[in-house]
Design a protein around this motif. Structure first.
Motif, PDB file in Angstrom:
ATOM      1  N   PRO A   1      10.661 -35.939  27.838  1.00  0.00           N
ATOM      2  CA  PRO A   1       8.890 -35.713  28.847  1.00  0.00           C
ATOM      3  C   PRO A   1       9.355 -36.808  29.904  1.00  0.00           C
ATOM      4  CG  PRO A   1       8.631 -35.002  26.444  1.00  0.00           C
ATOM      5  CD  PRO A   1      10.762 -36.039  26.617  1.00  0.00           C
ATOM      6  N   GLU A   2       8.593 -37.952  28.890  1.00  0.00           N
ATOM      7  CA  GLU A   2       8.547 -39.430  29.874  1.00  0.00           C
ATOM      8  C   GLU A   2       9.881 -38.929  31.148  1.00  0.00           C
ATOM      9  OE1 GLU A   2       7.852 -43.631  29.659  1.00  0.00           O
ATOM     10  OE2 GLU A   2       8.861 -42.673  28.109  1.00  0.00           O
ATOM     11  N   ALA A   3      10.927 -39.466  31.216  1.00  0.00           N
ATOM     12  CA  ALA A   3      12.003 -39.756  31.898  1.00  0.00           C
ATOM     13  C   ALA A   3      11.669 -38.697  33.222  1.00  0.00           C
ATOM     14  CB  ALA A   3      12.550 -39.536  31.546  1.00  0.00           C
ATOM     15  N   ALA A   4      11.390 -36.923  32.764  1.00  0.00           N
ATOM     16  CA  ALA A   4      11.195 -35.948  33.495  1.00  0.00           C
ATOM     17  C   ALA A   4       9.980 -36.182  34.424  1.00  0.00           C
ATOM     18  CB  ALA A   4      11.525 -34.482  32.938  1.00  0.00           C
ATOM     19  N   MET A   5       9.375 -36.252  33.931  1.00  0.00           N
ATOM     20  CA  MET A   5       7.817 -36.623  35.156  1.00  0.00           C
ATOM     21  C   MET A   5       7.662 -38.122  36.060  1.00  0.00           C
ATOM     22  SD  MET A   5       6.215 -33.828  34.273  1.00  0.00           S
ATOM     23  CE  MET A   5       8.065 -33.074  33.989  1.00  0.00           C
ATOM     24  N   ALA A   6       8.782 -38.923  35.311  1.00  0.00           N
ATOM     25  CA  ALA A   6       8.867 -40.189  36.078  1.00  0.00           C
ATOM     26  C   ALA A   6       9.541 -39.599  37.178  1.00  0.00           C
ATOM     27  CB  ALA A   6       9.476 -40.617  35.387  1.00  0.00           C
TER      28      ALA A   6
ATOM     29  N   GLN B   1       0.205 -26.782  24.387  1.00  0.00           N
ATOM     30  CA  GLN B   1       0.814 -28.054  23.474  1.00  0.00           C
ATOM     31  C   GLN B   1       1.883 -29.537  24.694  1.00  0.00           C
ATOM     32  OE1 GLN B   1       1.554 -27.121  18.906  1.00  0.00           O
ATOM     33  NE2 GLN B   1      -0.118 -28.655  18.640  1.00  0.00           N
ATOM     34  N   CYS B   2       2.808 -27.873  25.165  1.00  0.00           N
ATOM     35  CA  CYS B   2       3.944 -28.732  25.869  1.00  0.00           C
ATOM     36  C   CYS B   2       3.130 -28.902  26.880  1.00  0.00           C
ATOM     37  CB  CYS B   2       4.611 -27.708  25.283  1.00  0.00           C
ATOM     38  SG  CYS B   2       6.600 -28.194  26.189  1.00  0.00           S
ATOM     39  N   VAL B   3       2.194 -28.333  27.232  1.00  0.00           N
ATOM     40  CA  VAL B   3       1.955 -28.436  28.371  1.00  0.00           C
ATOM     41  C   VAL B   3       1.277 -29.705  28.614  1.00  0.00           C
ATOM     42  CG1 VAL B   3       0.427 -27.579  30.222  1.00  0.00           C
ATOM     43  CG2 VAL B   3       1.387 -25.956  29.516  1.00  0.00           C
ATOM     44  N   LEU B   4       0.030 -29.681  28.075  1.00  0.00           N
ATOM     45  CA  LEU B   4      -1.078 -31.400  27.041  1.00  0.00           C
ATOM     46  C   LEU B   4       0.112 -32.489  27.487  1.00  0.00           C
ATOM     47  CD1 LEU B   4      -3.343 -33.189  26.917  1.00  0.00           C
ATOM     48  CD2 LEU B   4      -2.513 -32.154  24.048  1.00  0.00           C
ATOM     49  N   LEU B   5       1.479 -32.417  26.916  1.00  0.00           N
ATOM     50  CA  LEU B   5       2.806 -33.668  26.735  1.00  0.00           C
ATOM     51  C   LEU B   5       3.142 -33.268  28.315  1.00  0.00           C
ATOM     52  CD1 LEU B   5       3.943 -35.544  24.887  1.00  0.00           C
ATOM     53  CD2 LEU B   5       5.536 -33.610  24.602  1.00  0.00           C
ATOM     54  N   MET B   6       3.488 -32.328  28.890  1.00  0.00           N
ATOM     55  CA  MET B   6       4.308 -32.939  29.981  1.00  0.00           C
ATOM     56  C   MET B   6       2.771 -33.405  31.214  1.00  0.00           C
ATOM     57  SD  MET B   6       7.079 -32.306  29.966  1.00  0.00           S
ATOM     58  CE  MET B   6       7.832 -32.189  31.274  1.00  0.00           C
ATOM     59  N   GLY B   7       1.733 -33.027  30.890  1.00  0.00           N
ATOM     60  CA  GLY B   7       0.698 -33.205  31.717  1.00  0.00           C
ATOM     61  C   GLY B   7       0.481 -35.224  31.641  1.00  0.00           C
TER      62      GLY B   7
ATOM     63  N   GLU C   1       2.710 -37.083  30.348  1.00  0.00           N
ATOM     64  CA  GLU C   1       3.437 -38.274  30.826  1.00  0.00           C
ATOM     65  C   GLU C   1       3.626 -37.581  32.287  1.00  0.00           C
ATOM     66  OE1 GLU C   1       4.982 -40.077  30.238  1.00  0.00           O
ATOM     67  OE2 GLU C   1       5.543 -39.214  27.082  1.00  0.00           O
ATOM     68  N   TRP C   2       3.015 -37.325  33.114  1.00  0.00           N
ATOM     69  CA  TRP C   2       3.254 -36.956  34.545  1.00  0.00           C
ATOM     70  C   TRP C   2       2.049 -37.710  35.188  1.00  0.00           C
ATOM     71  CZ3 TRP C   2       4.494 -36.250  39.219  1.00  0.00           C
ATOM     72  CH2 TRP C   2       3.712 -36.267  40.491  1.00  0.00           C
ATOM     73  N   ARG C   3       0.615 -38.121  33.834  1.00  0.00           N
ATOM     74  CA  ARG C   3      -0.011 -38.769  35.361  1.00  0.00           C
ATOM     75  C   ARG C   3       0.011 -40.372  34.073  1.00  0.00           C
ATOM     76  NH1 ARG C   3      -5.184 -38.104  38.030  1.00  0.00           N
ATOM     77  NH2 ARG C   3      -6.467 -39.370  37.245  1.00  0.00           N
TER      78      ARG C   3
ATOM     79  N   GLY D   1       1.134 -44.974  36.798  1.00  0.00           N
ATOM     80  CA  GLY D   1       1.581 -46.396  36.876  1.00  0.00           C
ATOM     81  C   GLY D   1       1.319 -46.959  36.014  1.00  0.00           C
ATOM     82  N   ALA D   2       0.403 -46.179  34.610  1.00  0.00           N
ATOM     83  CA  ALA D   2      -0.285 -46.812  32.956  1.00  0.00           C
ATOM     84  C   ALA D   2       0.573 -46.964  32.456  1.00  0.00           C
ATOM     85  CB  ALA D   2      -0.773 -45.159  32.193  1.00  0.00           C
TER      86      ALA D   2
END
Length: 245
Positions: A95-100, A150-156, A158-160, A165-166
């Motif tokens: 998820p982290e790499a995908a949203m980056a 839950q999956c939407v929350l996780l992806m959201g 990582e997007w944020r 740049g947090a």
């Protein structure tokens, strides 16, 4: 102005409650482009509105489509979230790499979408073959399925993180600043002076080594100026108490 935010596409969601919770999760992280593909219980959905709480406007603006091809018609890059092994050759992202990656592509003007499957069994292979890449969450292999919201929350989330740049951690200084070397030297000298008077540095042959050990201990402590003042105050009060005795 380019809007780099991806569209979150809920494919054949089965429960209005999960759609509403997904909308709320999206808005938590600044995502507002929801697309809903063939919801089982029709659209609009009262249960979705009830669970969305203050995120009802996402449901009002959500794009309803009959199938996945229609939902993805304007997209240039698509991620599919799935926990199952697939006999498909595709890049697999966390998820982290995908949203980056989604943020980078969105910033270049691409339209990115993320597919989320129905609650019972997730995305079908016919859905996943339309995606450019897979997002796989490193869950417990004995219990890998995530709730839709839950999956939407996780992806959201990582997007944020990618969009803002947090950093992984930060220090809240609460109106103070880190102690300078000069201030640390003054603190060390204060303690050495009082310890010397108390006869702490004994025997004399070990005094230099003891001072170095104490100085090294102080240098390992990430003190703020407020911390240093507290240490000064503690020592002054102890001396006053001793003198009164």
């Amino acid at each position: 102005m380019i809007d780099p935010r991806p569209a979150f596409v809920l494919v054949r969601p089965q429960m209005g409650e999960n759609i509403g919770a997904a909308a709320r999760s999206m808005l938590n992280f600044g995502l507002e482009h929801m697309r809903v593909v063939a919801p089982r219980d029709g659209w609009p959905n009262e249960r979705a509105v009830a669970l969305a709480s203050g995120a009802g406007r996402l449901l009002d603006s959500a794009k309803l489509t009959a199938d996945v091809p229609e939902a993805l018609s304007d997209c240039t890059y698509v991620f599919a979230t799935t926990a199952r092994d697939r006999d498909l050759t595709k890049p697999v992202f966390t998820p982290e790499a995908a949203m980056a990656e989604a943020h980078a592509r969105g910033a270049r003007g691409e339209k990115v979408a993320v597919l989320f499957g129905p609650e019972r069994a997730g995305l079908e292979n016919d859905d996943i073959v339309r995606a450019n890449a897979i997002v796989s969450v490193p869950t417990n292999p004995d219990f890998a399925s995530l709730n839709l919201a839950q999956c939407v929350l996780l992806m959201g989330y990582e997007w944020r993180r990618a969009a803002t740049g947090a950093s992984g951690s930060e220090m809240e200084m609460a109106g103070t600043d880190w102690v300078t070397h000069a201030e640390m030297d003054a603190l060390v000298a204060h303690y050495e002076q009082r310890l010397e008077a108390a006869g702490f540095f004994f025997p004399e042959s070990k005094a230099a080594s003891m001072r170095r050990t104490l100085r090294n201990m102080w240098s390992r402590m990430p003190l703020t100026r407020a911390d240093a003042q507290i240490f000064h105050g503690i020592l002054r009060q102890m001396v006053r108490w001793k003198e009164r005795g």
